[in-house]
Write an enzyme that holds these catalytic residues in place. Structure first.
Site, PDB file in Angstrom:
ATOM      1  N   ASP A  24       0.861  -1.182   0.000  1.00  0.00           N
ATOM      2  CA  ASP A  24       0.000   0.000   0.000  1.00  0.00           C
ATOM      3  C   ASP A  24       0.902   1.238   0.000  1.00  0.00           C
ATOM      4  OD1 ASP A  24      -1.865   1.959   0.314  1.00  0.00           O
ATOM      5  OD2 ASP A  24      -2.789   1.144   2.121  1.00  0.00           O
ATOM      6  N   GLU A 119      -1.884   0.067  -4.931  1.00  0.00           N
ATOM      7  CA  GLU A 119      -1.979  -1.135  -4.099  1.00  0.00           C
ATOM      8  C   GLU A 119      -1.802  -2.389  -4.955  1.00  0.00           C
ATOM      9  OE1 GLU A 119      -4.910  -0.875  -0.448  1.00  0.00           O
ATOM     10  OE2 GLU A 119      -5.912  -0.153  -2.263  1.00  0.00           O
TER      11      GLU A 119
END
Length: 419
Positions: A24, A119
């Site tokens: 992330d 992500e």
């Protein structure tokens, strides 16, 4: 880098039966701006779409310390932080760096699912003998991302996708949270179910009405109640809350079932000429994407969002089309018939049934105009070389200077790469 793990050292070294890493990126767009412009480092930065954008699409952690967040309007953000620096989004740059990161991650494992522009899920189950235990691989991932991009990322490691995504949110920025499969149920026990990806307000209210507020409560609810309401999705949610999400890594992503563009407007926009210009610009952006990927569509959603919901709906062109002028004609019709002067906050144009162009000629339909097709191809060639708005309809000149945006479903290649 901060690491969170509660397992003994000898357990950390154990080989996992299944291991998922979620990468992330931290305040991705704002971090890129601070990377490219050292004078922005350590300062509160907010990124908006376009020079006149009023809606913040992301902000730096320095800005978040003032309570600024994605979706906040710029005037409110400036009230909270007068020193806030507004930056116009550079979607092409963000997509370029994201593609570089995703490509580099293939050195860790080929089993990668690009979840969004910032992500990615990595299934490292089968590379533990090569790279080491999952926590070791997670640190390797963080180092690799930093090396190829110069940017920080947070990483979650778990035995399933949902828990890995939850874990990645626990330590930001540049944190590392490890949740071994044998600890998952305990770690999630007191976590509200609405903190899990995919459990929105509606599902959360449904679960709360049945006494399920935390993940630990889920075991007391028969899986049949969720399955009866939502089918396989309900079964997956029941398993997710117990750290047993069965969802696999999906490397091959199907082409999108729709192609659309929208624009968030200044609150309560009522200028009919401005609304028409924004709709026309969206129509031509959709048409350009269709042509770029050899698609055409006949059914379009044309919408204007007001305080009371969406105005407009589904409308048809005379035949499947990839021509922005035909789509813009639908937009003008919707504006004339559905809008009655209400304040508009957003416009949207979406092709709902894209198919490969010229797959089947209409027996009795009107053929596409060859001259229009030739003009569109020429415009596309010029805009690919000199910029998206190098050539555009005269009606849009000086009216709506728009910047490309990255869709949530962005992927490094194929039709979803388009910004």
């Amino acid at each position: 880098m901060r690491t969170t793990a509660t397992t003994p050292d000898n357990d950390i070294d154990r080989r996992w039966s299944r291991a998922i890493v979620l990468v992330d990126m931290n305040a991705f767009f704002a971090s890129i701006e601070q990377l490219d412009n050292p004078s922005l480092r350590g300062r509160p930065v907010a990124v908006t779409n376009g020079d006149q954008g009023t809606c913040i699409i992301t902000c730096s952690y320095e800005a978040r310390a003032f309570g600024i967040h994605t979706g906040m309007r710029l005037p409110e953000a400036r009230r909270r932080c007068p020193e806030l620096v507004r930056i116009t989004a550079r979607s092409t740059r963000y997509a370029e760096i994201s593609a570089r990161i995703m490509s580099a991650l293939e050195a860790i494992t080929p089993d990668i699912e690009v979840f969004s522009v910032d992500e990615a899920f990595l299934d490292v189950t089968h590379v533990q003998r090569l790279h080491g235990a999952p926590p070791v691989i997670a640190k390797m991932v963080q180092r690799l991302v930093r090396e190829v991009s110069g940017l920080p990322c947070s990483v979650g490691v778990a035995g399933d996708k949902t828990t890995a995504k939850w874990a990645a949110k626990q330590r930001k920025p540049e944190g590392l949270t490890v949740v071994p499969p044998w600890e998952t149920a305990l770690r999630l026990h007191d976590v509200p179910v609405t903190e899990l990806c995919g459990v929105g307000r509606g599902i959360g209210n449904f679960l709360a009405s049945r006494g399920v507020v935390t993940c630990g409560d889920m075991a007391r609810l028969p899986v049949s109640e969720l399955a009866q309401r939502w089918g396989n999705i309900g079964r997956r949610i029941w398993l997710m809350a117990q750290g047993r999400d069965p969802e696999p890594i999906r490397r091959d992503v199907a082409d999108p079932k729709s192609v659309g563009h929208g624009k968030v407007l200044p609150p309560a926009t009522r200028d009919p000429q401005l609304l028409a210009a924004y709709l026309e610009r969206m129509a031509h952006k959709v048409a350009t994407r269709l042509r770029r990927h050899g698609l055409e569509a006949q059914q379009y959603f044309i919408g204007l969002r007001t305080d009371d919901g969406w105005l407009g709906g589904r409308h048809l062109t005379p035949r499947p089309s990839d021509d922005g002028h035909a789509i813009a004609a639908l937009c003008r019709r919707v504006l004339a018939r559905a809008w009655e002067g209400q304040g508009v906050h957003q416009v949207q144009v979406t092709a709902l049934d894209p198919v490969k162009a010229d797959c089947q000629l209409e027996l009795f339909g009107e053929p596409a105009e060859p001259r229009r097709q030739a003009v569109n191809r020429a415009v596309d060639r010029v805009n690919r070389r000199f910029g998206d708005q190098a050539l555009s309809p005269a009606s849009l000149l000086g009216r709506v200077p728009l910047h490309d945006v990255i869709a949530p479903a962005w992927k490094p290649d194929g039709i979803r790469r388009t910004v």
